[in-house]
Write a protein that holds these residues in place. Structure first.
Motif, PDB file in Angstrom:
ATOM      1  N   ASP A  53      40.635  29.752  -7.293  1.00 43.72           N
ATOM      2  CA  ASP A  53      40.208  29.254  -5.976  1.00 43.72           C
ATOM      3  C   ASP A  53      39.262  30.207  -5.257  1.00 43.72           C
ATOM      4  OD1 ASP A  53      42.204  31.097  -5.450  1.00 43.72           O
ATOM      5  OD2 ASP A  53      43.012  30.002  -3.759  1.00 43.72           O
ATOM      6  N   MET A  54      39.200  31.465  -5.647  1.00 47.19           N
ATOM      7  CA  MET A  54      38.301  32.437  -4.995  1.00 47.19           C
ATOM      8  C   MET A  54      37.601  33.258  -6.052  1.00 47.19           C
ATOM      9  SD  MET A  54      37.646  32.688  -1.792  1.00 47.19           S
ATOM     10  CE  MET A  54      37.624  34.010  -0.626  1.00 47.19           C
ATOM     11  N   PRO A  55      36.448  32.905  -6.535  1.00 51.07           N
ATOM     12  CA  PRO A  55      35.681  31.686  -6.272  1.00 51.07           C
ATOM     13  C   PRO A  55      36.244  30.468  -7.016  1.00 51.07           C
ATOM     14  CG  PRO A  55      34.536  33.076  -7.875  1.00 51.07           C
ATOM     15  CD  PRO A  55      35.775  33.815  -7.460  1.00 51.07           C
ATOM     16  N   TRP A  56      35.810  29.283  -6.605  1.00 53.28           N
ATOM     17  CA  TRP A  56      36.332  28.047  -7.166  1.00 53.28           C
ATOM     18  C   TRP A  56      36.027  27.880  -8.649  1.00 53.28           C
ATOM     19  CZ3 TRP A  56      39.883  25.502  -4.750  1.00 53.28           C
ATOM     20  CH2 TRP A  56      39.889  25.420  -3.347  1.00 53.28           C
ATOM     21  N   ALA A  57      37.055  27.414  -9.379  1.00 50.09           N
ATOM     22  CA  ALA A  57      36.872  26.942 -10.758  1.00 50.09           C
ATOM     23  C   ALA A  57      37.765  25.713 -10.890  1.00 50.09           C
ATOM     24  CB  ALA A  57      37.248  28.017 -11.764  1.00 50.09           C
ATOM     25  N   LEU A  58      37.190  24.537 -10.719  1.00 47.19           N
ATOM     26  CA  LEU A  58      37.934  23.265 -10.719  1.00 47.19           C
ATOM     27  C   LEU A  58      37.509  22.440 -11.922  1.00 47.19           C
ATOM     28  CD1 LEU A  58      37.487  22.182  -6.965  1.00 47.19           C
ATOM     29  CD2 LEU A  58      39.412  23.430  -7.996  1.00 47.19           C
ATOM     30  N   GLU A  59      38.475  22.104 -12.771  1.00 46.60           N
ATOM     31  CA  GLU A  59      38.178  21.315 -13.977  1.00 46.60           C
ATOM     32  C   GLU A  59      38.662  19.880 -13.809  1.00 46.60           C
ATOM     33  OE1 GLU A  59      39.723  22.837 -17.679  1.00 46.60           O
ATOM     34  OE2 GLU A  59      39.108  21.019 -18.760  1.00 46.60           O
ATOM     35  N   ALA A  60      37.765  18.929 -14.049  1.00 51.90           N
ATOM     36  CA  ALA A  60      38.156  17.520 -13.948  1.00 51.90           C
ATOM     37  C   ALA A  60      39.098  17.150 -15.095  1.00 51.90           C
ATOM     38  CB  ALA A  60      36.918  16.628 -13.994  1.00 51.90           C
ATOM     39  N   ARG A  61      40.156  16.442 -14.783  1.00 53.96           N
ATOM     40  CA  ARG A  61      41.070  15.946 -15.816  1.00 53.96           C
ATOM     41  C   ARG A  61      40.357  14.873 -16.633  1.00 53.96           C
ATOM     42  NH1 ARG A  61      46.169  17.600 -14.669  1.00 53.96           N
ATOM     43  NH2 ARG A  61      46.438  18.406 -12.556  1.00 53.96           N
ATOM     44  N   ARG A  62      40.803  14.698 -17.889  1.00 51.50           N
ATOM     45  CA  ARG A  62      40.211  13.639 -18.714  1.00 51.50           C
ATOM     46  C   ARG A  62      40.365  12.295 -18.032  1.00 51.50           C
ATOM     47  NH1 ARG A  62      40.068  14.758 -25.035  1.00 51.50           N
ATOM     48  NH2 ARG A  62      40.907  16.858 -25.146  1.00 51.50           N
ATOM     49  N   SER A  63      41.535  12.081 -17.434  1.00 52.21           N
ATOM     50  CA  SER A  63      41.789  10.776 -16.803  1.00 52.21           C
ATOM     51  C   SER A  63      40.879  10.561 -15.599  1.00 52.21           C
ATOM     52  CB  SER A  63      43.257  10.672 -16.372  1.00 52.21           C
ATOM     53  OG  SER A  63      43.594  11.767 -15.550  1.00 52.21           O
ATOM     54  N   ALA A  64      40.382  11.633 -14.996  1.00 54.14           N
ATOM     55  CA  ALA A  64      39.503  11.486 -13.832  1.00 54.14           C
ATOM     56  C   ALA A  64      38.070  11.158 -14.257  1.00 54.14           C
ATOM     57  CB  ALA A  64      39.520  12.762 -12.994  1.00 54.14           C
ATOM     58  N   LEU A  65      37.667  11.595 -15.467  1.00 50.60           N
ATOM     59  CA  LEU A  65      36.299  11.313 -15.940  1.00 50.60           C
ATOM     60  C   LEU A  65      36.214   9.937 -16.584  1.00 50.60           C
ATOM     61  CD1 LEU A  65      35.207  14.778 -17.376  1.00 50.60           C
ATOM     62  CD2 LEU A  65      34.641  13.756 -15.160  1.00 50.60           C
ATOM     63  N   GLY A  66      37.259   9.545 -17.321  1.00 50.93           N
ATOM     64  CA  GLY A  66      37.336   8.195 -17.879  1.00 50.93           C
ATOM     65  C   GLY A  66      36.119   7.813 -18.685  1.00 50.93           C
ATOM     66  N   LEU A  67      35.561   6.603 -18.414  1.00 54.05           N
ATOM     67  CA  LEU A  67      34.354   6.186 -19.130  1.00 54.05           C
ATOM     68  C   LEU A  67      33.234   5.892 -18.159  1.00 54.05           C
ATOM     69  CD1 LEU A  67      35.047   3.261 -18.251  1.00 54.05           C
ATOM     70  CD2 LEU A  67      35.377   2.712 -20.642  1.00 54.05           C
ATOM     71  N   ALA A  68      33.295   6.469 -16.965  1.00 57.14           N
ATOM     72  CA  ALA A  68      32.272   6.206 -15.957  1.00 57.14           C
ATOM     73  C   ALA A  68      30.959   6.886 -16.333  1.00 57.14           C
ATOM     74  CB  ALA A  68      32.737   6.694 -14.597  1.00 57.14           C
ATOM     75  N   PRO A  69      29.824   6.144 -16.262  1.00 51.43           N
ATOM     76  CA  PRO A  69      28.538   6.770 -16.553  1.00 51.43           C
ATOM     77  C   PRO A  69      28.155   7.826 -15.512  1.00 51.43           C
ATOM     78  CG  PRO A  69      28.225   4.485 -15.867  1.00 51.43           C
ATOM     79  CD  PRO A  69      29.708   4.703 -15.998  1.00 51.43           C
ATOM     80  N   ILE A  70      28.635   7.659 -14.291  1.00 52.93           N
ATOM     81  CA  ILE A  70      28.341   8.608 -13.219  1.00 52.93           C
ATOM     82  C   ILE A  70      29.663   9.154 -12.681  1.00 52.93           C
ATOM     83  CG2 ILE A  70      27.478   8.789 -10.841  1.00 52.93           C
ATOM     84  CD1 ILE A  70      25.312   8.676 -13.044  1.00 52.93           C
ATOM     85  N   THR A  71      29.745  10.467 -12.561  1.00 56.41           N
ATOM     86  CA  THR A  71      30.963  11.112 -12.062  1.00 56.41           C
ATOM     87  C   THR A  71      30.905  11.189 -10.543  1.00 56.41           C
ATOM     88  OG1 THR A  71      30.846  12.494 -14.035  1.00 56.41           O
ATOM     89  CG2 THR A  71      32.415  13.160 -12.314  1.00 56.41           C
ATOM     90  N   PRO A  72      31.902  10.633  -9.851  1.00 54.00           N
ATOM     91  CA  PRO A  72      31.877  10.748  -8.388  1.00 54.00           C
ATOM     92  C   PRO A  72      32.103  12.189  -7.945  1.00 54.00           C
ATOM     93  CG  PRO A  72      33.926   9.747  -9.112  1.00 54.00           C
ATOM     94  CD  PRO A  72      33.076   9.924 -10.341  1.00 54.00           C
ATOM     95  N   GLN A  73      31.606  12.498  -6.760  1.00 54.30           N
ATOM     96  CA  GLN A  73      31.789  13.821  -6.156  1.00 54.30           C
ATOM     97  C   GLN A  73      33.261  14.224  -6.193  1.00 54.30           C
ATOM     98  OE1 GLN A  73      31.795  16.847  -4.598  1.00 54.30           O
ATOM     99  NE2 GLN A  73      31.958  16.037  -2.512  1.00 54.30           N
ATOM    100  N   SER A  74      34.154  13.244  -5.949  1.00 52.92           N
ATOM    101  CA  SER A  74      35.591  13.543  -5.848  1.00 52.92           C
ATOM    102  C   SER A  74      36.166  14.088  -7.156  1.00 52.92           C
ATOM    103  CB  SER A  74      36.353  12.282  -5.433  1.00 52.92           C
ATOM    104  OG  SER A  74      36.083  11.230  -6.346  1.00 52.92           O
ATOM    105  N   ALA A  75      35.455  13.866  -8.286  1.00 57.42           N
ATOM    106  CA  ALA A  75      35.964  14.316  -9.592  1.00 57.42           C
ATOM    107  C   ALA A  75      34.984  15.242 -10.310  1.00 57.42           C
ATOM    108  CB  ALA A  75      36.263  13.103 -10.476  1.00 57.42           C
ATOM    109  N   PHE A  76      33.972  15.733  -9.608  1.00 53.24           N
ATOM    110  CA  PHE A  76      32.951  16.574 -10.250  1.00 53.24           C
ATOM    111  C   PHE A  76      33.402  18.029 -10.269  1.00 53.24           C
ATOM    112  CE2 PHE A  76      28.938  18.189 -11.552  1.00 53.24           C
ATOM    113  CZ  PHE A  76      28.221  17.119 -12.087  1.00 53.24           C
ATOM    114  N   PHE A  77      33.377  18.647 -11.444  1.00 52.30           N
ATOM    115  CA  PHE A  77      33.873  20.029 -11.591  1.00 52.30           C
ATOM    116  C   PHE A  77      33.088  21.001 -10.699  1.00 52.30           C
ATOM    117  CE2 PHE A  77      31.048  22.958 -13.995  1.00 52.30           C
ATOM    118  CZ  PHE A  77      29.976  22.109 -14.260  1.00 52.30           C
TER     119      PHE A  77
END
Ligand code: MSS
Length: 374
Positions: free
Chosen positions: A24-48
Protein backbone atom coordinates in the motif's frame (compact mmCIF):
# COMPACT_ATOMS: atom_id res chain seq x y z
CA UNK A 1 0.64 -4.23 4.18
CA UNK A 2 -2.72 -5.66 3.15
CA UNK A 3 -4.73 -5.23 6.38
CA UNK A 4 -3.40 -1.68 6.75
CA UNK A 5 -4.33 -0.94 3.15
CA UNK A 6 -7.88 -2.15 3.66
CA UNK A 7 -8.14 0.33 6.49
CA UNK A 8 -6.62 3.12 4.46
CA UNK A 9 -8.80 4.33 1.62
CA UNK A 10 -8.19 2.56 -1.69
CA UNK A 11 -7.18 4.91 -4.50
CA UNK A 12 -10.21 6.80 -5.88
CA UNK A 13 -12.42 4.61 -8.07
CA UNK A 14 -10.92 1.27 -7.01
CA UNK A 15 -13.16 -1.51 -5.76
CA UNK A 16 -11.20 -3.29 -3.00
CA UNK A 17 -12.84 -6.67 -3.73
CA UNK A 18 -11.34 -6.65 -7.26
CA UNK A 19 -7.75 -6.79 -5.99
CA UNK A 20 -5.02 -8.67 -4.23
CA UNK A 21 -3.22 -5.96 -2.27
CA UNK A 22 0.53 -6.63 -2.50
CA UNK A 23 1.56 -3.30 -1.02
CA UNK A 24 0.00 0.00 0.00
CA UNK A 25 2.98 2.39 0.37
CA UNK A 26 3.59 2.65 -2.56
CA UNK A 27 0.56 0.93 -4.09
CA UNK A 28 0.81 -2.49 -5.70
CA UNK A 29 -2.73 -3.68 -6.52
CA UNK A 30 -3.26 -6.82 -8.61
CA UNK A 31 -6.58 -7.43 -10.34
CA UNK A 32 -8.11 -10.83 -9.57
CA UNK A 33 -8.76 -13.13 -12.53
CA UNK A 34 -12.47 -12.92 -11.78
CA UNK A 35 -12.30 -9.11 -11.98
CA UNK A 36 -10.69 -9.12 -15.46
CA UNK A 37 -12.98 -11.81 -16.89
CA UNK A 38 -13.36 -11.55 -20.67
CA UNK A 39 -13.94 -7.81 -20.94
CA UNK A 40 -12.10 -6.16 -23.86
CA UNK A 41 -11.71 -3.01 -21.76
CA UNK A 42 -10.75 -3.06 -18.07
CA UNK A 43 -12.75 -0.61 -15.96
CA UNK A 44 -10.90 1.80 -13.68
CA UNK A 45 -12.39 -0.08 -10.70
CA UNK A 46 -10.40 -3.22 -11.65
CA UNK A 47 -7.27 -1.72 -13.26
CA UNK A 48 -4.01 -2.73 -11.54
CA UNK A 49 -1.75 -0.16 -9.90
CA UNK A 50 2.01 -0.24 -9.58
CA UNK A 51 3.92 2.71 -8.13
CA UNK A 52 7.64 2.77 -7.41
CA UNK A 53 7.18 5.72 -5.04
CA UNK A 54 4.18 7.14 -3.19
CA UNK A 55 1.54 8.81 -5.38
CA UNK A 56 2.02 12.59 -5.73
CA UNK A 57 -0.35 14.86 -3.82
CA UNK A 58 -3.91 15.29 -5.11
CA UNK A 59 -3.27 18.99 -5.60
CA UNK A 60 -1.63 18.14 -8.95
CA UNK A 61 -5.06 17.30 -10.42
CA UNK A 62 -6.83 20.36 -8.97
CA UNK A 63 -6.35 22.31 -12.20
CA UNK A 64 -5.56 19.71 -14.85
CA UNK A 65 -5.50 22.04 -17.87
CA UNK A 66 -2.78 24.15 -16.22
CA UNK A 67 -0.43 21.12 -15.94
CA UNK A 68 2.71 22.08 -17.78
CA UNK A 69 5.31 19.85 -19.43
CA UNK A 70 8.82 20.85 -20.40
CA UNK A 71 9.82 19.84 -23.95
CA UNK A 72 13.53 19.55 -24.75
CA UNK A 73 15.76 18.19 -27.49
CA UNK A 74 13.66 20.09 -30.02
CA UNK A 75 14.41 23.10 -32.25
CA UNK A 76 12.51 25.51 -29.96
CA UNK A 77 12.62 24.21 -26.41
CA UNK A 78 9.75 25.30 -24.21
CA UNK A 79 6.76 24.25 -22.14
CA UNK A 80 3.28 23.08 -23.09
CA UNK A 81 0.20 22.95 -20.89
CA UNK A 82 -2.49 20.29 -21.03
CA UNK A 83 -4.87 22.96 -22.39
CA UNK A 84 -2.44 23.52 -25.29
CA UNK A 85 -1.90 19.80 -25.85
CA UNK A 86 -5.65 19.52 -26.42
CA UNK A 87 -5.38 21.84 -29.46
CA UNK A 88 -3.15 19.29 -31.28
CA UNK A 89 -4.80 16.38 -33.19
CA UNK A 90 -6.48 14.21 -30.53
CA UNK A 91 -6.28 10.43 -30.90
CA UNK A 92 -7.49 7.38 -29.05
CA UNK A 93 -5.57 4.14 -28.70
CA UNK A 94 -6.62 0.90 -27.03
CA UNK A 95 -3.58 -0.59 -25.31
CA UNK A 96 -2.68 -3.15 -22.69
CA UNK A 97 -0.61 -1.92 -19.79
CA UNK A 98 1.29 -4.76 -18.15
CA UNK A 99 3.91 -4.61 -15.43
CA UNK A 100 7.27 -6.14 -16.34
CA UNK A 101 6.92 -8.29 -13.22
CA UNK A 102 3.52 -9.75 -14.10
CA UNK A 103 3.86 -13.53 -13.58
CA UNK A 104 6.83 -13.15 -11.20
CA UNK A 105 5.06 -15.37 -8.65
CA UNK A 106 5.52 -18.37 -10.97
CA UNK A 107 9.34 -18.28 -11.18
CA UNK A 108 10.88 -21.08 -9.09
CA UNK A 109 13.91 -18.99 -8.02
CA UNK A 110 11.52 -16.71 -6.08
CA UNK A 111 12.64 -13.27 -7.27
CA UNK A 112 11.96 -10.53 -4.73
CA UNK A 113 9.34 -7.85 -5.41
CA UNK A 114 5.56 -7.94 -5.66
CA UNK A 115 4.44 -11.51 -6.27
CA UNK A 116 2.24 -10.72 -9.26
CA UNK A 117 0.45 -13.71 -10.81
CA UNK A 118 -1.74 -12.70 -13.78
CA UNK A 119 -3.39 -9.42 -12.77
CA UNK A 120 -0.69 -6.76 -13.11
CA UNK A 121 -2.27 -6.00 -16.47
CA UNK A 122 -5.31 -4.26 -17.90
CA UNK A 123 -6.51 -2.94 -21.25
CA UNK A 124 -7.83 0.61 -21.56
CA UNK A 125 -8.68 3.20 -24.19
CA UNK A 126 -6.32 6.15 -23.85
CA UNK A 127 -6.99 9.65 -25.22
CA UNK A 128 -4.17 12.04 -26.00
CA UNK A 129 -1.81 13.36 -28.65
CA UNK A 130 1.07 11.75 -30.50
CA UNK A 131 4.50 12.68 -29.18
CA UNK A 132 5.51 13.23 -32.83
CA UNK A 133 2.88 16.00 -33.09
CA UNK A 134 4.23 17.62 -29.92
CA UNK A 135 7.79 17.46 -31.28
CA UNK A 136 6.60 19.05 -34.57
CA UNK A 137 4.85 21.78 -32.56
CA UNK A 138 8.27 22.71 -31.16
CA UNK A 139 9.95 22.75 -34.57
CA UNK A 140 11.07 19.12 -34.75
CA UNK A 141 14.11 17.34 -33.35
CA UNK A 142 17.04 19.58 -32.43
CA UNK A 143 19.58 17.20 -34.01
CA UNK A 144 19.71 13.87 -35.84
CA UNK A 145 21.87 12.18 -33.21
CA UNK A 146 19.09 12.32 -30.63
CA UNK A 147 18.34 8.62 -30.42
CA UNK A 148 15.88 8.34 -27.53
CA UNK A 149 12.61 9.73 -26.26
CA UNK A 150 12.97 10.28 -22.52
CA UNK A 151 10.07 10.99 -20.13
CA UNK A 152 10.35 12.13 -16.52
CA UNK A 153 7.84 11.57 -13.72
CA UNK A 154 7.23 14.15 -11.03
CA UNK A 155 7.37 12.27 -7.74
CA UNK A 156 9.03 14.26 -4.99
CA UNK A 157 12.31 12.74 -3.93
CA UNK A 158 12.80 11.73 -0.31
CA UNK A 159 15.30 14.04 1.46
CA UNK A 160 18.97 13.22 1.09
CA UNK A 161 18.49 10.56 -1.55
CA UNK A 162 20.60 10.51 -4.72
CA UNK A 163 18.08 11.54 -7.39
CA UNK A 164 19.51 9.12 -9.97
CA UNK A 165 18.50 6.30 -7.65
CA UNK A 166 14.84 7.18 -7.31
CA UNK A 167 13.74 9.44 -10.12
CA UNK A 168 11.26 7.71 -12.42
CA UNK A 169 12.63 8.47 -15.86
CA UNK A 170 12.53 6.13 -18.85
CA UNK A 171 13.87 6.25 -22.38
CA UNK A 172 12.62 4.38 -25.44
CA UNK A 173 14.22 4.38 -28.90
CA UNK A 174 13.31 7.54 -30.83
CA UNK A 175 11.80 5.51 -33.69
CA UNK A 176 9.27 4.03 -31.25
CA UNK A 177 8.71 7.42 -29.64
CA UNK A 178 7.83 9.10 -32.92
CA UNK A 179 5.90 6.15 -34.32
CA UNK A 180 3.07 5.78 -31.80
CA UNK A 181 3.94 7.08 -28.30
CA UNK A 182 1.37 9.45 -26.85
CA UNK A 183 0.89 11.92 -24.03
CA UNK A 184 -2.51 10.89 -22.63
CA UNK A 185 -4.97 12.58 -20.26
CA UNK A 186 -8.03 10.30 -20.45
CA UNK A 187 -8.48 6.64 -19.59
CA UNK A 188 -11.68 4.94 -20.80
CA UNK A 189 -13.22 8.33 -21.58
CA UNK A 190 -12.72 9.87 -18.14
CA UNK A 191 -10.00 12.21 -16.86
CA UNK A 192 -6.88 10.12 -16.13
CA UNK A 193 -7.11 9.14 -12.44
CA UNK A 194 -4.33 10.47 -10.24
CA UNK A 195 -3.10 6.97 -9.40
CA UNK A 196 -2.70 6.17 -13.12
CA UNK A 197 -0.62 9.27 -13.78
CA UNK A 198 -3.12 12.12 -14.09
CA UNK A 199 -3.06 14.87 -15.26
CA UNK A 200 -0.80 13.47 -18.05
CA UNK A 201 1.14 10.25 -18.61
CA UNK A 202 3.24 8.74 -21.38
CA UNK A 203 1.70 5.85 -23.32
CA UNK A 204 4.14 3.53 -25.07
CA UNK A 205 1.73 1.17 -26.86
CA UNK A 206 2.81 -2.47 -26.73
CA UNK A 207 5.73 -1.88 -24.33
CA UNK A 208 5.91 -3.03 -20.71
CA UNK A 209 4.33 -0.85 -18.00
CA UNK A 210 7.50 0.78 -16.71
CA UNK A 211 7.96 2.77 -19.95
CA UNK A 212 4.56 4.42 -19.49
CA UNK A 213 5.77 7.19 -17.18
CA UNK A 214 3.03 8.75 -15.03
CA UNK A 215 2.73 12.39 -13.93
CA UNK A 216 4.99 13.45 -16.81
CA UNK A 217 6.72 16.77 -16.14
CA UNK A 218 9.28 16.62 -18.96
CA UNK A 219 9.79 14.94 -22.30
CA UNK A 220 12.99 15.19 -24.29
CA UNK A 221 14.74 13.79 -27.32
CA UNK A 222 18.08 12.75 -25.90
CA UNK A 223 21.36 11.42 -27.22
CA UNK A 224 21.68 8.86 -24.42
CA UNK A 225 19.29 6.76 -22.41
CA UNK A 226 18.32 8.20 -19.04
CA UNK A 227 20.93 7.72 -16.31
CA UNK A 228 18.24 6.92 -13.72
CA UNK A 229 18.72 3.52 -12.11
CA UNK A 230 15.19 2.54 -13.23
CA UNK A 231 16.62 2.73 -16.79
CA UNK A 232 20.27 1.75 -16.34
CA UNK A 233 20.15 -1.25 -14.01
CA UNK A 234 16.52 -2.00 -13.13
CA UNK A 235 14.00 -3.37 -15.64
CA UNK A 236 16.72 -5.20 -17.53
CA UNK A 237 16.46 -8.82 -18.63
CA UNK A 238 19.45 -10.58 -17.08
CA UNK A 239 20.55 -13.99 -15.87
CA UNK A 240 19.86 -15.03 -12.31
CA UNK A 241 22.53 -13.57 -10.00
CA UNK A 242 23.80 -10.97 -12.46
CA UNK A 243 23.49 -7.24 -11.77
CA UNK A 244 21.73 -5.08 -14.33
CA UNK A 245 23.91 -3.33 -16.90
CA UNK A 246 23.03 -1.25 -19.96
CA UNK A 247 24.01 -4.13 -22.28
CA UNK A 248 21.19 -6.26 -20.86
CA UNK A 249 17.97 -5.81 -22.85
CA UNK A 250 15.57 -3.23 -21.42
CA UNK A 251 11.96 -4.30 -20.79
CA UNK A 252 10.43 -2.97 -23.99
CA UNK A 253 7.99 -4.86 -26.29
CA UNK A 254 5.63 -7.29 -24.56
CA UNK A 255 5.76 -10.77 -26.09
CA UNK A 256 2.66 -12.85 -26.89
CA UNK A 257 0.75 -13.97 -23.80
CA UNK A 258 -2.64 -15.28 -22.67
CA UNK A 259 -4.37 -16.67 -19.62
CA UNK A 260 -7.77 -17.94 -18.56
CA UNK A 261 -9.81 -15.83 -16.16
CA UNK A 262 -12.67 -18.25 -15.55
CA UNK A 263 -15.02 -19.68 -14.77
CA UNK A 264 -14.09 -20.75 -11.28
CA UNK A 265 -11.16 -18.39 -10.67
CA UNK A 266 -10.44 -17.15 -7.16
CA UNK A 267 -11.90 -20.31 -5.57
CA UNK A 268 -15.44 -19.84 -6.81
CA UNK A 269 -17.02 -23.28 -7.28
CA UNK A 270 -18.45 -24.06 -10.74
CA UNK A 271 -21.56 -26.19 -11.33
CA UNK A 272 -20.91 -29.33 -13.44
CA UNK A 273 -22.32 -29.51 -16.96
CA UNK A 274 -22.10 -27.08 -19.84
CA UNK A 275 -19.69 -24.17 -19.17
CA UNK A 276 -17.62 -21.68 -21.11
CA UNK A 277 -13.92 -21.11 -20.46
CA UNK A 278 -12.75 -17.56 -21.10
CA UNK A 279 -9.69 -15.38 -20.98
CA UNK A 280 -7.59 -12.69 -22.66
CA UNK A 281 -4.63 -12.71 -25.10
CA UNK A 282 -2.32 -10.02 -26.47
CA UNK A 283 1.04 -9.36 -28.10
CA UNK A 284 2.63 -5.91 -28.11
CA UNK A 285 2.34 -4.07 -31.46
CA UNK A 286 0.99 -7.18 -33.18
CA UNK A 287 -2.40 -8.50 -32.17
CA UNK A 288 -3.59 -12.07 -31.86
CA UNK A 289 -4.07 -14.69 -34.56
CA UNK A 290 -5.37 -17.59 -32.46
CA UNK A 291 -5.69 -18.99 -28.95
CA UNK A 292 -5.72 -22.68 -28.07
CA UNK A 293 -6.82 -24.32 -24.83
CA UNK A 294 -5.70 -27.64 -23.37
CA UNK A 295 -7.45 -29.73 -20.71
CA UNK A 296 -4.51 -32.17 -20.40
CA UNK A 297 -1.51 -29.94 -19.64
CA UNK A 298 -0.69 -29.33 -23.27
CA UNK A 299 -0.85 -32.82 -24.81
CA UNK A 300 -3.86 -31.87 -26.94
CA UNK A 301 -5.04 -28.40 -27.92
CA UNK A 302 -8.45 -27.10 -29.00
CA UNK A 303 -8.84 -23.80 -30.78
CA UNK A 304 -10.83 -21.21 -28.83
CA UNK A 305 -13.02 -18.57 -30.47
CA UNK A 306 -11.85 -14.94 -30.49
CA UNK A 307 -14.84 -12.81 -29.56
CA UNK A 308 -15.74 -9.17 -29.13
CA UNK A 309 -14.13 -6.21 -30.82
CA UNK A 310 -10.63 -6.19 -32.25
CA UNK A 311 -9.45 -2.86 -30.81
CA UNK A 312 -6.10 -2.89 -32.59
CA UNK A 313 -2.62 -4.41 -32.33
CA UNK A 314 -1.93 -3.19 -28.79
CA UNK A 315 -5.24 -4.18 -27.20
CA UNK A 316 -6.03 -7.57 -25.78
CA UNK A 317 -8.51 -9.97 -27.33
CA UNK A 318 -11.08 -12.01 -25.44
CA UNK A 319 -11.49 -15.72 -26.18
CA UNK A 320 -14.02 -18.37 -25.20
CA UNK A 321 -14.29 -22.16 -25.40
CA UNK A 322 -17.50 -23.97 -24.49
CA UNK A 323 -17.07 -27.34 -22.80
CA UNK A 324 -18.71 -30.02 -20.68
CA UNK A 325 -17.36 -30.12 -17.13
CA UNK A 326 -17.49 -33.12 -14.81
CA UNK A 327 -17.34 -32.75 -11.03
CA UNK A 328 -13.82 -32.61 -9.57
CA UNK A 329 -10.71 -30.50 -9.84
CA UNK A 330 -9.54 -29.48 -13.30
CA UNK A 331 -6.63 -27.50 -14.65
CA UNK A 332 -6.75 -25.70 -17.99
CA UNK A 333 -4.02 -23.89 -19.90
CA UNK A 334 -4.13 -21.50 -22.86
CA UNK A 335 -1.57 -20.72 -25.56
CA UNK A 336 -1.77 -17.72 -27.90
CA UNK A 337 -0.18 -17.14 -31.31
CA UNK A 338 0.22 -13.59 -32.61
CA UNK A 339 -0.20 -12.40 -36.20
CA UNK A 340 3.54 -12.67 -36.88
CA UNK A 341 3.42 -16.36 -35.89
CA UNK A 342 5.05 -16.13 -32.44
CA UNK A 343 3.56 -18.65 -30.00
CA UNK A 344 3.88 -18.82 -26.22
CA UNK A 345 6.41 -21.39 -25.04
CA UNK A 346 5.62 -23.83 -22.27
CA UNK A 347 8.08 -22.20 -19.87
CA UNK A 348 9.37 -18.73 -19.16
CA UNK A 349 12.99 -17.73 -19.67
CA UNK A 350 14.48 -17.62 -16.15
CA UNK A 351 15.82 -14.16 -15.29
CA UNK A 352 16.99 -12.43 -12.15
CA UNK A 353 14.08 -10.05 -11.52
CA UNK A 354 11.34 -12.41 -12.70
CA UNK A 355 10.29 -10.24 -15.64
CA UNK A 356 8.32 -10.99 -18.76
CA UNK A 357 6.82 -14.39 -17.82
CA UNK A 358 4.73 -15.61 -20.74
CA UNK A 359 5.05 -19.38 -20.38
CA UNK A 360 1.69 -21.10 -20.85
CA UNK A 361 2.15 -23.85 -18.30
CA UNK A 362 2.40 -21.76 -15.13
CA UNK A 363 -0.51 -19.51 -16.07
CA UNK A 364 -2.98 -22.42 -15.99
CA UNK A 365 -6.34 -22.00 -14.25
CA UNK A 366 -7.27 -24.57 -11.62
CA UNK A 367 -10.97 -24.85 -10.85
CA UNK A 368 -13.29 -26.81 -8.59
CA UNK A 369 -16.37 -28.25 -10.32
CA UNK A 370 -19.18 -29.38 -7.99
CA UNK A 371 -22.38 -31.46 -8.30
CA UNK A 372 -24.36 -28.78 -6.57
CA UNK A 373 -23.59 -25.17 -5.76
CA UNK A 374 -23.50 -24.44 -2.03
N1 MSS B 1 5.57 6.37 -13.56
C1 MSS B 1 5.96 7.02 -12.47
N2 MSS B 1 6.08 8.37 -12.52
N3 MSS B 1 6.23 6.38 -11.29
C2 MSS B 1 6.16 5.01 -11.22
O1 MSS B 1 6.43 4.47 -10.17
N4 MSS B 1 5.68 2.91 -12.38
C3 MSS B 1 5.74 2.28 -13.68
C4 MSS B 1 4.81 2.97 -14.69
N5 MSS B 1 4.99 4.40 -14.67
C5 MSS B 1 5.76 4.29 -12.38
C6 MSS B 1 5.44 5.04 -13.54
C7 MSS B 1 5.43 0.84 -13.65
S1 MSS B 1 6.70 -0.22 -13.20
C8 MSS B 1 4.24 0.33 -14.09
S2 MSS B 1 4.00 -1.34 -14.22
C9 MSS B 1 3.15 1.23 -14.58
O2 MSS B 1 3.47 2.61 -14.37
C10 MSS B 1 1.86 0.90 -13.84
O3 MSS B 1 0.83 1.75 -14.29
P1 MSS B 1 -0.58 1.79 -13.54
O4 MSS B 1 -1.33 2.92 -14.12
O5 MSS B 1 -1.33 0.49 -13.84
O6 MSS B 1 -0.37 1.88 -12.06
MO1 MSS B 1 6.04 -2.28 -13.83
O7 MSS B 1 6.89 -2.62 -15.37
Amino acid sequence: ASAQAMERAMPTGKLASNFHIHNDMPWALEARRSALGLAPITPQSAFFVRNNLPTPDESIIANRDAWSIEVAGVANTGRITLAELKTLPVRMEAAVLQCSGNGRAYFPHEPSGSQWATGAAGCAIWTGVRVSDVIEHFGGAAADELAFLTATGSEELPDGVDPSQVVVERSVPKAKGLQDCMLVWEMNGAPLPLVHGGPVRMLVPGYFGVNNVKWVKRIALTEEESGASIQVSSYRFRDIGESGRPEHPSMYRMPVKSWLNGPGADDMPVLKGQATLYGVAFSGERGIDKVEVSVDEGQNWQEAELIGPDLGPNAWRSFILPMELSAGRHRFVSRATDISGDTQSRDAIPNHRGYGHNGWYDHGLEINVVDQLP
